[in-house]
Design a protein around this motif. Structure first.
Motif, PDB file in Angstrom:
ATOM      1  N   UNK A 126      -7.472  -4.051  -4.512  1.00  0.00           N
ATOM      2  CA  UNK A 126      -7.594  -2.829  -3.714  1.00  0.00           C
ATOM      3  C   UNK A 126      -7.244  -1.435  -4.265  1.00  0.00           C
ATOM      4  N   UNK A 127      -8.707  -0.817  -3.970  1.00  0.00           N
ATOM      5  CA  UNK A 127      -8.350   0.475  -4.501  1.00  0.00           C
ATOM      6  C   UNK A 127      -7.636   1.129  -3.403  1.00  0.00           C
ATOM      7  N   UNK A 128      -6.657   2.417  -3.577  1.00  0.00           N
ATOM      8  CA  UNK A 128      -6.039   3.259  -2.822  1.00  0.00           C
ATOM      9  C   UNK A 128      -6.777   4.794  -3.599  1.00  0.00           C
ATOM     10  N   UNK A 129      -7.355   5.630  -2.479  1.00  0.00           N
ATOM     11  CA  UNK A 129      -7.094   6.913  -2.749  1.00  0.00           C
ATOM     12  C   UNK A 129      -6.131   7.220  -1.899  1.00  0.00           C
ATOM     13  N   UNK A 130      -5.253   9.070  -2.575  1.00  0.00           N
ATOM     14  CA  UNK A 130      -4.186   9.647  -1.909  1.00  0.00           C
ATOM     15  C   UNK A 130      -5.410  10.944  -0.983  1.00  0.00           C
ATOM     16  N   UNK A 131      -5.308  10.322   0.461  1.00  0.00           N
ATOM     17  CA  UNK A 131      -5.483  11.432   1.225  1.00  0.00           C
ATOM     18  C   UNK A 131      -4.359  12.073   1.625  1.00  0.00           C
ATOM     19  N   UNK A 132      -5.035  13.090   2.354  1.00  0.00           N
ATOM     20  CA  UNK A 132      -3.534  14.087   3.255  1.00  0.00           C
ATOM     21  C   UNK A 132      -2.950  13.809   4.282  1.00  0.00           C
ATOM     22  N   UNK A 133      -3.860  12.731   4.893  1.00  0.00           N
ATOM     23  CA  UNK A 133      -2.786  12.280   5.645  1.00  0.00           C
ATOM     24  C   UNK A 133      -2.244  11.227   5.289  1.00  0.00           C
ATOM     25  N   UNK A 134      -2.882   9.853   3.891  1.00  0.00           N
ATOM     26  CA  UNK A 134      -1.026   9.780   3.172  1.00  0.00           C
ATOM     27  C   UNK A 134      -0.389   9.651   2.496  1.00  0.00           C
ATOM     28  N   UNK A 135      -0.377  11.178   2.343  1.00  0.00           N
ATOM     29  CA  UNK A 135       0.982  12.087   1.828  1.00  0.00           C
ATOM     30  C   UNK A 135       1.525  12.582   3.291  1.00  0.00           C
ATOM     31  N   UNK A 136       1.054  12.876   4.144  1.00  0.00           N
ATOM     32  CA  UNK A 136       2.325  12.900   5.515  1.00  0.00           C
ATOM     33  C   UNK A 136       2.749  11.777   5.662  1.00  0.00           C
ATOM     34  N   UNK A 137       1.872  10.855   5.665  1.00  0.00           N
ATOM     35  CA  UNK A 137       2.826   9.566   5.856  1.00  0.00           C
ATOM     36  C   UNK A 137       4.133   9.354   5.088  1.00  0.00           C
TER      37      UNK A 137
ATOM     38  N   UNK B  30       0.858  -1.670   0.159  1.00  0.00           N
ATOM     39  CA  UNK B  30      -0.319  -0.021   0.003  1.00  0.00           C
ATOM     40  C   UNK B  30       0.918   1.419  -0.236  1.00  0.00           C
ATOM     41  N   UNK B  31       1.549   1.041   0.637  1.00  0.00           N
ATOM     42  CA  UNK B  31       2.853   2.507   0.879  1.00  0.00           C
ATOM     43  C   UNK B  31       3.706   2.610  -0.471  1.00  0.00           C
ATOM     44  N   UNK B  32       3.985   1.789  -1.073  1.00  0.00           N
ATOM     45  CA  UNK B  32       5.129   1.801  -2.385  1.00  0.00           C
ATOM     46  C   UNK B  32       4.107   2.473  -3.085  1.00  0.00           C
ATOM     47  N   UNK B  33       2.495   2.283  -3.245  1.00  0.00           N
ATOM     48  CA  UNK B  33       1.551   2.531  -4.541  1.00  0.00           C
ATOM     49  C   UNK B  33       1.106   4.065  -3.526  1.00  0.00           C
ATOM     50  N   UNK B  34       0.934   4.298  -2.585  1.00  0.00           N
ATOM     51  CA  UNK B  34       0.777   5.490  -2.132  1.00  0.00           C
ATOM     52  C   UNK B  34       2.488   6.535  -2.540  1.00  0.00           C
ATOM     53  N   UNK B  35       3.099   6.088  -2.484  1.00  0.00           N
ATOM     54  CA  UNK B  35       4.189   6.884  -3.056  1.00  0.00           C
ATOM     55  C   UNK B  35       4.092   7.397  -4.272  1.00  0.00           C
ATOM     56  N   UNK B  36       3.571   6.456  -5.164  1.00  0.00           N
ATOM     57  CA  UNK B  36       3.756   6.552  -6.597  1.00  0.00           C
ATOM     58  C   UNK B  36       2.630   8.005  -7.073  1.00  0.00           C
ATOM     59  N   UNK B  37       1.585   7.615  -6.051  1.00  0.00           N
ATOM     60  CA  UNK B  37       0.220   8.893  -6.689  1.00  0.00           C
ATOM     61  C   UNK B  37       0.680   9.452  -5.715  1.00  0.00           C
ATOM     62  N   UNK B  38       1.329  10.169  -4.612  1.00  0.00           N
ATOM     63  CA  UNK B  38       2.062  11.309  -3.901  1.00  0.00           C
ATOM     64  C   UNK B  38       3.043  11.901  -4.829  1.00  0.00           C
ATOM     65  N   UNK B  39       3.344  10.806  -6.057  1.00  0.00           N
ATOM     66  CA  UNK B  39       5.029  11.441  -6.522  1.00  0.00           C
ATOM     67  C   UNK B  39       4.634  12.219  -7.444  1.00  0.00           C
ATOM     68  N   UNK B  40       3.456  11.566  -8.506  1.00  0.00           N
ATOM     69  CA  UNK B  40       2.782  11.859  -9.524  1.00  0.00           C
ATOM     70  C   UNK B  40       2.164  12.995  -9.122  1.00  0.00           C
TER      71      UNK B  40
ATOM     72  N   UNK C 170      -5.510   7.681  -9.435  1.00  0.00           N
ATOM     73  CA  UNK C 170      -5.603   6.312  -8.066  1.00  0.00           C
ATOM     74  C   UNK C 170      -5.380   5.824  -8.666  1.00  0.00           C
ATOM     75  N   UNK C 171      -5.081   5.034  -6.697  1.00  0.00           N
ATOM     76  CA  UNK C 171      -4.266   3.508  -7.422  1.00  0.00           C
ATOM     77  C   UNK C 171      -5.198   2.365  -7.295  1.00  0.00           C
ATOM     78  N   UNK C 172      -4.614   1.050  -7.301  1.00  0.00           N
ATOM     79  CA  UNK C 172      -5.185  -0.574  -7.353  1.00  0.00           C
ATOM     80  C   UNK C 172      -4.159  -1.379  -7.162  1.00  0.00           C
ATOM     81  N   UNK C 173      -4.176  -1.921  -6.073  1.00  0.00           N
ATOM     82  CA  UNK C 173      -3.211  -2.950  -5.796  1.00  0.00           C
ATOM     83  C   UNK C 173      -3.848  -4.433  -6.213  1.00  0.00           C
ATOM     84  N   UNK C 174      -3.693  -4.929  -7.330  1.00  0.00           N
ATOM     85  CA  UNK C 174      -3.518  -6.297  -7.854  1.00  0.00           C
ATOM     86  C   UNK C 174      -3.010  -7.117  -6.945  1.00  0.00           C
ATOM     87  N   UNK C 175      -4.042  -7.988  -6.571  1.00  0.00           N
ATOM     88  CA  UNK C 175      -3.163  -9.575  -6.039  1.00  0.00           C
ATOM     89  C   UNK C 175      -3.856 -10.652  -6.786  1.00  0.00           C
TER      90      UNK C 175
END
Length: 172
Positions: A120-131, A90-100, A108-113
């Motif tokens: 799993x769909x991921x949305x970059x929130x302000x909290x996740x940006x701070x993380x 999740x954090x790897x994908x949040x980083x990609x979304x943040x970077x972009x 938006x992000x999707x982890x495909x297992x």
């Protein structure tokens, strides 16, 4: 918190390793790589290559730094074999979304297992940006250390490409 991404940007795998094993991250950062000879890593690469063969935007390289698995419309997809390391994934994908986002690209992000056949769909929130920003600062601090973090035996160490490197001195 707003920071200078230019001085802190890293490969996505380093974000992943930060959550899996800080020692592995430190070793990888210093150019000590063991993955090329690891059967699990090679199997993962094969599954990755065979999955989503119809996707048109696969293996997209951004800034000669980030390797995005798939860009599919409004989504950045990250392909993983299983969800065993879900927080790291999740954090790897949040980083990609943040970077972009810092580049002016909102996705938006999707982890495909693959093995589990789930997403799993991921949305970059302000909290996740701070993380993400906090993790980038922690990675910079960790990789500037002179010595690697001490060995910490975790439940999945025996399957790690660095296992022999870390535990070769251990008595049985």
């Amino acid at each position: 918190m707003s920071l200078d991404l230019e001085s802190l940007k890293v490969q996505g795998v380093k974000i992943n390793y930060f959550f899996i094993c800080k020692r592995k991250l430190w070793l990888f950062d210093k150019g000590i790589t063991m993955e090329q000879n690891n059967d699990r890593v090679l199997a993962g690469k094969l599954i990755h290559e065979d999955s989503y063969s119809r996707a048109t935007n696969k293996e997209v390289l951004v800034d000669n730094l980030l390797q995005l698995d798939i860009i599919d419309g409004e989504y950045v997809r990250e392909v993983k074999i299983s969800s065993r390391m879900q927080k790291a994934d999740q954090m790897q994908l949040y980083y990609y979304l943040y970077y972009l986002k810092k580049m002016g690209i909102e996705k938006k992000g999707k982890l495909n297992y693959v093995k589990e056949r789930r997403q799993e769909e991921l949305l970059l929130t302000e909290d996740k940006e701070n993380e993400v920003e906090s993790v980038l600062l922690d990675i910079k601090s960790l990789t500037e250390e002179e010595k690697p973090p001490k060995v910490t035996k975790l439940s999945y160490c025996s399957k790690c490409a660095y296992y022999e490197f870390c535990f070769s001195q251990e008595e049985e």
